[in-house]
Design an enzyme around this catalytic site. Structure first.
Site, PDB file in Angstrom:
ATOM      1  N   SER A 124       0.824  -1.209   0.000  1.00 57.21           N
ATOM      2  CA  SER A 124       0.000   0.000   0.000  1.00 57.21           C
ATOM      3  C   SER A 124       0.856   1.256   0.000  1.00 57.21           C
ATOM      4  CB  SER A 124      -0.943   0.007   1.201  1.00 57.21           C
ATOM      5  OG  SER A 124      -0.235  -0.233   2.378  1.00 57.21           O
ATOM      6  N   HIS A 145      -3.322  -3.688  -5.580  1.00 60.11           N
ATOM      7  CA  HIS A 145      -3.541  -3.160  -4.231  1.00 60.11           C
ATOM      8  C   HIS A 145      -5.011  -3.233  -3.839  1.00 60.11           C
ATOM      9  CE1 HIS A 145      -3.698   0.493  -1.357  1.00 60.11           C
ATOM     10  NE2 HIS A 145      -3.396  -0.596  -0.688  1.00 60.11           N
ATOM     11  N   GLU A 157      -6.501  -1.459  -7.012  1.00 59.86           N
ATOM     12  CA  GLU A 157      -5.651  -0.608  -7.842  1.00 59.86           C
ATOM     13  C   GLU A 157      -4.642  -1.493  -8.580  1.00 59.86           C
ATOM     14  OE1 GLU A 157      -5.606   3.541  -5.303  1.00 59.86           O
ATOM     15  OE2 GLU A 157      -4.232   1.982  -4.679  1.00 59.86           O
ATOM     16  N   ASN A 195      -5.097   6.370  -1.519  1.00 59.94           N
ATOM     17  CA  ASN A 195      -4.387   6.964  -0.385  1.00 59.94           C
ATOM     18  C   ASN A 195      -3.821   8.344  -0.706  1.00 59.94           C
ATOM     19  OD1 ASN A 195      -5.032   4.901   1.312  1.00 59.94           O
ATOM     20  ND2 ASN A 195      -3.157   3.744   0.911  1.00 59.94           N
TER      21      ASN A 195
HETATM   22  P1  NAI Z   1      -0.576  -9.170   8.295  1.00 55.55           P
HETATM   23  O1  NAI Z   1       0.451  -8.889   9.291  1.00 55.55           O
HETATM   24  O2  NAI Z   1      -1.992  -9.410   8.727  1.00 55.55           O
HETATM   25  O3  NAI Z   1      -0.140 -10.447   7.439  1.00 55.55           O
HETATM   26  C1  NAI Z   1       1.152 -10.615   6.891  1.00 55.55           C
HETATM   27  C2  NAI Z   1       1.429 -12.087   6.820  1.00 55.55           C
HETATM   28  O4  NAI Z   1       2.613 -12.278   6.065  1.00 55.55           O
HETATM   29  C3  NAI Z   1       1.668 -12.735   8.186  1.00 55.55           C
HETATM   30  O5  NAI Z   1       0.873 -13.881   8.312  1.00 55.55           O
HETATM   31  C4  NAI Z   1       3.167 -13.081   8.171  1.00 55.55           C
HETATM   32  O6  NAI Z   1       3.449 -14.253   8.888  1.00 55.55           O
HETATM   33  C5  NAI Z   1       3.418 -13.270   6.698  1.00 55.55           C
HETATM   34  N1  NAI Z   1       4.778 -13.070   6.253  1.00 55.55           N
HETATM   35  C6  NAI Z   1       5.643 -12.092   6.630  1.00 55.55           C
HETATM   36  N2  NAI Z   1       6.808 -12.231   5.946  1.00 55.55           N
HETATM   37  C7  NAI Z   1       6.650 -13.294   5.111  1.00 55.55           C
HETATM   38  C8  NAI Z   1       7.475 -13.929   4.136  1.00 55.55           C
HETATM   39  N3  NAI Z   1       8.708 -13.484   3.884  1.00 55.55           N
HETATM   40  N4  NAI Z   1       6.985 -14.980   3.475  1.00 55.55           N
HETATM   41  C9  NAI Z   1       5.747 -15.455   3.727  1.00 55.55           C
HETATM   42  N5  NAI Z   1       4.939 -14.910   4.629  1.00 55.55           N
HETATM   43  C10 NAI Z   1       5.365 -13.830   5.304  1.00 55.55           C
HETATM   44  O7  NAI Z   1      -0.495  -7.994   7.224  1.00 55.55           O
HETATM   45  P2  NAI Z   1      -1.625  -7.419   6.264  1.00 55.55           P
HETATM   46  O8  NAI Z   1      -2.369  -6.353   6.939  1.00 55.55           O
HETATM   47  O9  NAI Z   1      -2.389  -8.551   5.651  1.00 55.55           O
HETATM   48  O10 NAI Z   1      -0.744  -6.709   5.143  1.00 55.55           O
HETATM   49  C11 NAI Z   1      -0.040  -7.435   4.177  1.00 55.55           C
HETATM   50  C12 NAI Z   1       0.359  -6.514   3.041  1.00 55.55           C
HETATM   51  O11 NAI Z   1      -0.798  -5.902   2.502  1.00 55.55           O
HETATM   52  C13 NAI Z   1       1.301  -5.387   3.423  1.00 55.55           C
HETATM   53  O12 NAI Z   1       2.143  -5.136   2.326  1.00 55.55           O
HETATM   54  C14 NAI Z   1       0.358  -4.220   3.637  1.00 55.55           C
HETATM   55  O13 NAI Z   1       0.955  -2.977   3.464  1.00 55.55           O
HETATM   56  C15 NAI Z   1      -0.660  -4.485   2.543  1.00 55.55           C
HETATM   57  N6  NAI Z   1      -1.972  -3.888   2.767  1.00 55.55           N
HETATM   58  C16 NAI Z   1      -2.575  -3.927   3.999  1.00 55.55           C
HETATM   59  C17 NAI Z   1      -3.823  -3.346   4.183  1.00 55.55           C
HETATM   60  C18 NAI Z   1      -4.499  -3.394   5.514  1.00 55.55           C
HETATM   61  O14 NAI Z   1      -5.469  -2.629   5.718  1.00 55.55           O
HETATM   62  N7  NAI Z   1      -4.090  -4.235   6.446  1.00 55.55           N
HETATM   63  C19 NAI Z   1      -4.537  -2.678   3.072  1.00 55.55           C
HETATM   64  C20 NAI Z   1      -3.850  -2.783   1.808  1.00 55.55           C
HETATM   65  C21 NAI Z   1      -2.609  -3.339   1.683  1.00 55.55           C
END
Ligand code: NAI
Length: 509
Positions: A124, A145, A157, A195
């Site tokens: 994001s 995104h 996006e 954003n």
């Molecule tokens: P989260 O923390 O809920 O989930 C991330 C997951 O990735 C975790 O389960 C973690 O164990 C895993 N992980 C971390 N490093 C890893 C790797 N090298 N290989 C495999 N798994 C790995 O995070 P969330 O909120 O789902 O965000 C994920 C992505 O999405 C980020 O890039 C974030 O910026 C983006 N994003 C998040 C939004 C939100 O509102 N939470 C909205 C839009 C995008």
């Protein structure tokens, strides 16, 4: 050429947290086989179980058949290592928001997946170009995104980095449609569309608060009731959490090399330092009990005396609206060329403060009250005093404005009230996104309505309010404040002066 509509499509989802599992659910429901991978042991299995529970809940509410829920679940498979993703045609990563970690993942995946495999990032805030840069074939990397919660936020996006090949954007657009989401295409710039477009609302509301124009709850009431936003900016800040909102404001501001339009506020920094995070900490701008925002009682309205009312407005239609209000309330208009000595001077300026407008009209600022008519006289009305308005005259104005039961907000002097300032800023930011060719006008409006929940797309909204009016308001605020934050985007000023819609693209490609 990758066919994302094929029956045998296999999508890898790496990172099965909040976002990854939402993407996996959508894909499985769309008939796509999904391979789930997470670096934390058991995380992918937990994600699969959580999606299963969601699908069951949807089936029990009759939103999908039990058979469809079962077959969607059967398409979700947990894999244990990156090497198992070799057969994927598309991999979407939703791992931790860290440039180095994302780059390393994509570099490793390149050695595993086939040459035709598309690699997509759900980042994001990072640059898609920067994530792709360490790949051997950066051309196959694109941004995809989504918004949280993924199944409900029906927009995605599609971002092309500096070296993304055209087929990647096309394939992601088709995939988005297959998932039932509206794709919007954005250039790889900070904040992409949503954003970026969302910067105007909160930052301008914070400036208004910082200037002492009105309390946070009054600003929320005006923007909700008069302008029609679903939530006021301070309610939204509390919901999102200041620990999330303030760093995003700072980051977008810095990434645009301190663009004044996105300047954050010390108000948030202070409150963040105090731990007033919002709903999650029990107190933000509002108090929250049991996760529920506690109402702030509105100020009681005074019962002011009737008096003759002399009216003036920056727009002819607004003068008529003021006169109608006076007559409907059974008060007497003062029809004199100049106001009589005891008349209330009720004025409707555009982009100017009450003081400047009163002085320009050569009327007594002590008897002047300004009314915001940008959104018409039907909804919540804003009454704005000059620093020297006599309380009895303000009370009379409020009594008049609330005579038919319409709610009234009282604010201190401000160039452009509350709603004019915020709307002009929101529309101006959206115009500049179009001007910078970050996205098409239609995609900007779709992204903002679906991604931010605004009642209208900012460009269509600007058309409805009048581009010429918004330009005039911005120019007046800019002139009064000297702040480049309010400089009009060339997209707005040209189209306003040409008298064409803000949705008008360049006619010569
Ligand atoms: P989260 O923390 O809920 O989930 C991330 C997951 O990735 C975790 O389960 C973690 O164990 C895993 N992980 C971390 N490093 C890893 C790797 N090298 N290989 C495999 N798994 C790995 O995070 P969330 O909120 O789902 O965000 C994920 C992505 O999405 C980020 O890039 C974030 O910026 C983006 N994003 C998040 C939004 C939100 O509102 N939470 C909205 C839009 C995008």
């Amino acid at each position: 050429m990758l066919d994302v509509n094929g029956a045998g499509l296999i999508l890898g989802v790496v990172g099965t947290g909040v976002m990854g599992r939402g993407i996996a659910q959508l894909a499985a429901q769309a008939g796509i086989t999904v391979w789930l991978l997470d670096s934390r042991p058991r995380a992918a299995a937990e994600a699969r179980a959580a999606v299963g529970a969601t699908l069951d809940a949807l089936a029990s509410k009759g939103r999908m058949s039990a058979e469809d829920a079962r077959s969607a679940m059967a398409r979700l498979e947990v894999v244990v290592d990156e090497a198992s993703l070799a057969g994927c045609q598309v991999v979407v990563e939703a791992i931790v928001e860290d440039l180095r970690v994302k780059r390393e993942l994509f570099t490793r995946l390149e050695g595993i997946v086939g040459p035709e495999c598309l690699l997509a990032t759900n980042t994001s805030s990072l640059s898609v170009t920067a994530i792709a840069a360490s790949c051997e074939r950066p051309g196959r990397v694109g941004g995809f995104h989504f918004f949280n919660p993924v199944p409900l936020m029906k927009v995605v996006e599609v971002i092309e980095g500096a070296r993304t090949e055209p087929w990647v954007g096309e394939a992601l657009v088709s995939l988005a449609k297959r998932l039932g989401h509206r794709p919007v295409r954005a250039a790889d710039t900070p904040g992409f569309i949503v954003n970026h477009a969302g910067r105007g609302f909160g930052t301008e509301a914070l400036r208004i608060l910082q200037e002492g124009v009105a309390s946070f709850d009054e600003i929320d009431r005006i923007l909700r009731d008069a302008a029609g936003f679903r939530m006021g900016p301070f309610e939204l800040l509390d919901l999102t959490g200041l620990d999330v909102s303030h760093p995003v404001m700072e980051s977008v501001y810095e990434q645009f090399y301190q663009e004044p339009r996105f300047r954050p506020s010390y108000v948030l920094r202070q409150r963040l330092a105090a731990g007033l995070l919002g709903r999650k900490s029990g107190r933000g701008f509002y108090a929250h009990e049991g996760g529920r925002q506690q109402p702030v009682p509105a100020r009681a309205l005074p019962t002011g005396e009737r008096r003759p009312v002399w009216v003036a407005a920056d727009e002819p239609a607004w003068r008529d609206a003021l006169l109608s209000l006076v007559r409907a309330a059974g008060w007497f208009p003062d029809d004199g060329e100049r106001p009589a000595p005891e008349s209330l001077c009720l004025i409707a300026p555009l982009g100017r403060d009450a003081t400047t407008a009163a002085l320009a009209l050569e009327v007594d600022p002590a008897r002047t009250v300004a009314v915001d008519l940008l959104f018409g006289p039907e909804r919540r009305r804003t009454a704005m005093s000059t620093p020297v308005t006599r309380p009895a005259f303000l009370d009379s104005a409020v009594a008049l404005l609330s005579a038919d039961g319409t709610a009234v907000s009282r604010i201190h002097d401000s160039t452009g009230f509350v709603a004019q300032r915020v709307l002009a800023t929101v529309v101006n930011v959206a115009c500049d996104i179009a001007q910078q060719r970050i996205a098409s006008p239609e995609d900007i409006d779709a992204a903002v309505t679906l991604g931010l929940g605004y009642p209208r797309g900012p460009l269509a909204w600007g058309d409805a309010l009048g581009p010429r009016r918004l330009l005039k308001a911005l120019e007046a605020i800019h002139a009064a404040s000297g702040d480049p934050r309010y400089r009009a985007s060339p997209w707005l000023s040209r189209r306003a002066r040409l008298g064409v819609s803000l949705l008008t693209p360049e006619s010569c490609p």
